[in-house]
Each structure stands twice: as structure tokens, then as C-alpha cells.
Scaffold this motif. Structure first.
Motif, mmCIF file in Angstrom:
data_model
loop_
_atom_site.group_PDB
_atom_site.id
_atom_site.type_symbol
_atom_site.label_atom_id
_atom_site.label_comp_id
_atom_site.label_asym_id
_atom_site.label_seq_id
_atom_site.Cartn_x
_atom_site.Cartn_y
_atom_site.Cartn_z
ATOM 1 N N CYS A 44 0.864 -1.179 0.000
ATOM 2 C CA CYS A 44 0.000 0.000 0.000
ATOM 3 C C CYS A 44 0.909 1.239 0.000
ATOM 4 C CB CYS A 44 -0.916 -0.014 1.218
ATOM 5 S SG CYS A 44 -0.069 0.378 2.779
ATOM 6 N N PRO A 45 0.349 2.448 -0.150
ATOM 7 C CA PRO A 45 1.197 3.645 -0.151
ATOM 8 C C PRO A 45 2.024 3.823 1.126
ATOM 9 C CG PRO A 45 -0.912 4.167 -1.125
ATOM 10 C CD PRO A 45 -1.033 2.767 -0.562
ATOM 11 N N MET A 46 1.438 3.513 2.290
ATOM 12 C CA MET A 46 2.185 3.646 3.548
ATOM 13 C C MET A 46 3.407 2.731 3.549
ATOM 14 S SD MET A 46 0.861 2.679 7.403
ATOM 15 C CE MET A 46 0.670 0.932 6.996
ATOM 16 N N CYS A 47 3.192 1.490 3.133
ATOM 17 C CA CYS A 47 4.283 0.511 3.139
ATOM 18 C C CYS A 47 5.305 0.806 2.041
ATOM 19 C CB CYS A 47 3.715 -0.899 3.003
ATOM 20 S SG CYS A 47 2.708 -1.378 4.431
ATOM 21 N N SER A 48 4.837 1.297 0.899
ATOM 22 C CA SER A 48 5.756 1.689 -0.178
ATOM 23 C C SER A 48 6.678 2.801 0.296
ATOM 24 C CB SER A 48 4.970 2.157 -1.409
ATOM 25 O OG SER A 48 4.198 1.126 -1.952
ATOM 26 N N ALA A 49 6.104 3.781 0.986
ATOM 27 C CA ALA A 49 6.916 4.894 1.490
ATOM 28 C C ALA A 49 7.919 4.416 2.527
ATOM 29 C CB ALA A 49 6.009 5.975 2.078
ATOM 30 N N ALA A 50 7.488 3.573 3.462
ATOM 31 C CA ALA A 50 8.406 3.051 4.479
ATOM 32 C C ALA A 50 9.541 2.275 3.821
ATOM 33 C CB ALA A 50 7.641 2.154 5.461
ATOM 34 N N HIS A 51 9.201 1.453 2.848
ATOM 35 C CA HIS A 51 10.189 0.661 2.113
ATOM 36 C C HIS A 51 11.246 1.576 1.478
ATOM 37 C CE1 HIS A 51 11.077 -3.079 -0.294
ATOM 38 N NE2 HIS A 51 11.646 -2.179 -1.062
ATOM 39 N N ALA A 52 10.778 2.614 0.803
ATOM 40 C CA ALA A 52 11.693 3.537 0.125
ATOM 41 C C ALA A 52 12.531 4.339 1.127
ATOM 42 C CB ALA A 52 10.910 4.474 -0.787
ATOM 43 N N TRP A 53 11.904 4.842 2.183
ATOM 44 C CA TRP A 53 12.630 5.641 3.164
ATOM 45 C C TRP A 53 13.715 4.836 3.860
ATOM 46 C CZ3 TRP A 53 12.979 10.524 2.835
ATOM 47 C CH2 TRP A 53 11.896 11.323 2.475
ATOM 48 N N VAL A 54 13.459 3.551 4.111
ATOM 49 C CA VAL A 54 14.442 2.695 4.775
ATOM 50 C C VAL A 54 15.535 2.258 3.802
ATOM 51 C CG1 VAL A 54 14.682 0.424 5.892
ATOM 52 C CG2 VAL A 54 12.866 1.967 6.585
ATOM 53 N N GLY A 55 15.251 2.321 2.503
ATOM 54 C CA GLY A 55 16.256 1.983 1.503
ATOM 55 C C GLY A 55 16.330 0.505 1.179
ATOM 56 N N LEU A 56 15.188 -0.184 1.270
ATOM 57 C CA LEU A 56 15.162 -1.601 0.909
ATOM 58 C C LEU A 56 15.234 -1.777 -0.603
ATOM 59 C CD1 LEU A 56 12.500 -2.798 3.473
ATOM 60 C CD2 LEU A 56 14.886 -3.554 3.366
ATOM 61 N N GLY A 57 15.632 -2.962 -1.027
ATOM 62 C CA GLY A 57 15.770 -3.275 -2.444
ATOM 63 C C GLY A 57 14.441 -3.649 -3.085
ATOM 64 N N PRO A 58 14.457 -4.584 -4.008
ATOM 65 C CA PRO A 58 13.266 -4.910 -4.792
ATOM 66 C C PRO A 58 12.101 -5.450 -3.958
ATOM 67 C CG PRO A 58 15.230 -5.911 -5.756
ATOM 68 C CD PRO A 58 15.622 -5.361 -4.430
ATOM 69 N N ILE A 59 10.915 -5.306 -4.534
ATOM 70 C CA ILE A 59 9.685 -5.881 -4.001
ATOM 71 C C ILE A 59 9.188 -6.893 -5.024
ATOM 72 C CG2 ILE A 59 7.265 -5.465 -3.403
ATOM 73 C CD1 ILE A 59 8.143 -2.558 -2.667
ATOM 74 N N VAL A 60 8.861 -8.088 -4.558
ATOM 75 C CA VAL A 60 8.257 -9.116 -5.399
ATOM 76 C C VAL A 60 6.915 -9.458 -4.761
ATOM 77 C CG1 VAL A 60 8.497 -11.421 -6.403
ATOM 78 C CG2 VAL A 60 10.538 -10.008 -6.024
ATOM 79 N N TYR A 61 5.825 -9.274 -5.507
ATOM 80 C CA TYR A 61 4.500 -9.497 -4.926
ATOM 81 C C TYR A 61 3.691 -10.504 -5.730
ATOM 82 C CZ TYR A 61 3.167 -5.885 -8.351
ATOM 83 O OH TYR A 61 2.993 -5.154 -9.499
ATOM 84 N N ALA A 62 2.861 -11.263 -4.995
ATOM 85 C CA ALA A 62 2.002 -12.270 -5.630
ATOM 86 C C ALA A 62 0.789 -11.621 -6.282
ATOM 87 C CB ALA A 62 1.564 -13.311 -4.604
ATOM 88 N N GLY A 63 0.095 -10.747 -5.555
ATOM 89 C CA GLY A 63 -1.107 -10.087 -6.056
ATOM 90 C C GLY A 63 -0.911 -8.586 -6.126
ATOM 91 N N SER A 64 -1.475 -7.964 -7.154
ATOM 92 C CA SER A 64 -1.290 -6.523 -7.370
ATOM 93 C C SER A 64 -2.390 -5.694 -6.697
ATOM 94 C CB SER A 64 -1.293 -6.215 -8.864
ATOM 95 O OG SER A 64 -2.599 -6.403 -9.406
ATOM 96 N N THR A 65 -2.138 -4.414 -6.577
ATOM 97 C CA THR A 65 -3.138 -3.469 -6.083
ATOM 98 C C THR A 65 -4.361 -3.506 -6.988
ATOM 99 O OG1 THR A 65 -1.443 -2.039 -5.127
ATOM 100 C CG2 THR A 65 -3.578 -1.019 -5.616
ATOM 101 N N GLU A 66 -4.148 -3.549 -8.286
ATOM 102 C CA GLU A 66 -5.260 -3.594 -9.241
ATOM 103 C C GLU A 66 -6.138 -4.823 -9.005
ATOM 104 O OE1 GLU A 66 -5.686 -4.363 -13.985
ATOM 105 O OE2 GLU A 66 -4.130 -2.948 -13.335
ATOM 106 N N GLN A 67 -5.518 -5.979 -8.796
ATOM 107 C CA GLN A 67 -6.286 -7.189 -8.522
ATOM 108 C C GLN A 67 -7.067 -7.052 -7.217
ATOM 109 O OE1 GLN A 67 -2.808 -9.749 -8.726
ATOM 110 N NE2 GLN A 67 -3.794 -10.978 -10.336
#
Length: 157
Positions: A85-108
Motif C-alpha cells: 500500500c502507499p504507507m508501506c511503499s513509502a516506508a520501504h523507500a525511506w528505509v532503503g530496501l531493495g526490490p519488491i516481489v509481490y504475488a497479487g497486485s493493487t489492481e487485482q
């Protein structure tokens, strides 16, 4: 990492999502894998207690900030049952983590929630790269779609 590795880790994420649902929570699960392929941390959704920020992706970002060097964070991959979600995307970016691999998309997820008749959430449903454009993403993996849809349908009951 290979497609086989992605699928193996995503399988664990979907299992964690089912565990979350069994515990009375929303069905989401995530794991943090370091550059050597070692699972460093895993978590599931824990929002049932009323704290809507207890998403597993956010918890992994917090843990990584406290326990990994900046280089280790940049080389780590977060696997997750559902796109951040946007909150988790922002936390991920701010912390400087690498790639995200997801099973299901936001659109789904939006489509499944509409099919179930659930209201929209309180935050705009944006894909990861709309919030964190520099984070590499891989997904969705269609072989998990039916199972994820089913988990969300069960969670809506």
C-alpha cells in the motif's frame, strides 16, 4: 533471483496471509530475504487490534532499519502476498530496501474488493512505483490469484 526462488518465497507469503486470516486478521504476509537468499524476517498482518499500521511490509521496514546496514537493506528483497500500500511503499523507500516481489497486485485487490462489495479504504490505492518510483518491482504472479481472491473473500465474511 530466479523465478523458482520468487515462487517459493511467494508461496510462504501466501501461507502467512492464510495464517493472518486464521488469526482473525486481514490476509497479508511478507518476508525479508537478504542478498545471500537467507530469510531474515517474516510477518503477517496484525491490524485486528485496531492499529491499521501493523502491515507486515511496514513491520519488515522497521525491523530492517534497526537490524541491517544501509548496504544490506539495499540488497534485500521483500516478498509479499499483496503489492505494498502507499504507507508501506513509502516506508520501504525511506528505509532503503531493495526490490519488491509481490504475488497479487493493487489492481487485482481493488477488483476483488469490488466483487465482494467492500468499501474503498481510507488511503488512495496506488501501485508501489506511484509512491516509490525508484523501487524495482516484480509481480503479480497469476498462479496465486485464485487463492488470494479466496482468502480475501473469506476475510470479508
Amino acid at each position: 533471483m530466479s523465478e523458482e526462488t520468487h515462487r517459493r518465497h511467494l508461496r510462504r507469503c501466501v501461507d502467512l496471509a492464510a495464517e493472518a486470516l486464521d488469526a482473525g486478521d486481514e490476509p497479508f504476509g511478507s518476508i525479508l530475504v537478504d542478498a545471500t537468499g537467507t530469510v531474515r524476517r517474516e510477518d503477517r498482518n496484525r491490524v485486528a487490534d485496531g492499529d491499521a499500521t501493523r502491515h507486515p511490509e511496514f513491520e519488515l521496514a522497521r525491523w530492517a532499519a534497526d537490524n541491517l546496514s544501509p548496504r544490506e537493506r539495499a540488497e534485500a528483497t521483500v516478498y509479499t502476498s499483496g503489492e505494498h500500500c502507499p504507507m508501506c511503499s513509502a516506508a520501504h523507500a525511506w528505509v532503503g530496501l531493495g526490490p519488491i516481489v509481490y504475488a497479487g497486485s493493487t489492481e487485482q485487490l481493488l477488483r476483488w474488493r469490488a466483487e465482494i462489495g467492500l468499501p474503498e479504504g481510507p488511503v488512495a490505492p496506488l501501485p508501489v512505483n506511484a509512491v516509490a518510483p525508484g523501487v524495482p518491482v516484480v509481480g503479480p504472479f497469476e498462479e496465486f490469484a485464485d487463492e488470494l481472491r479466496s482468502l480475501h473473500q473469506l476475510g470479508a465474511r
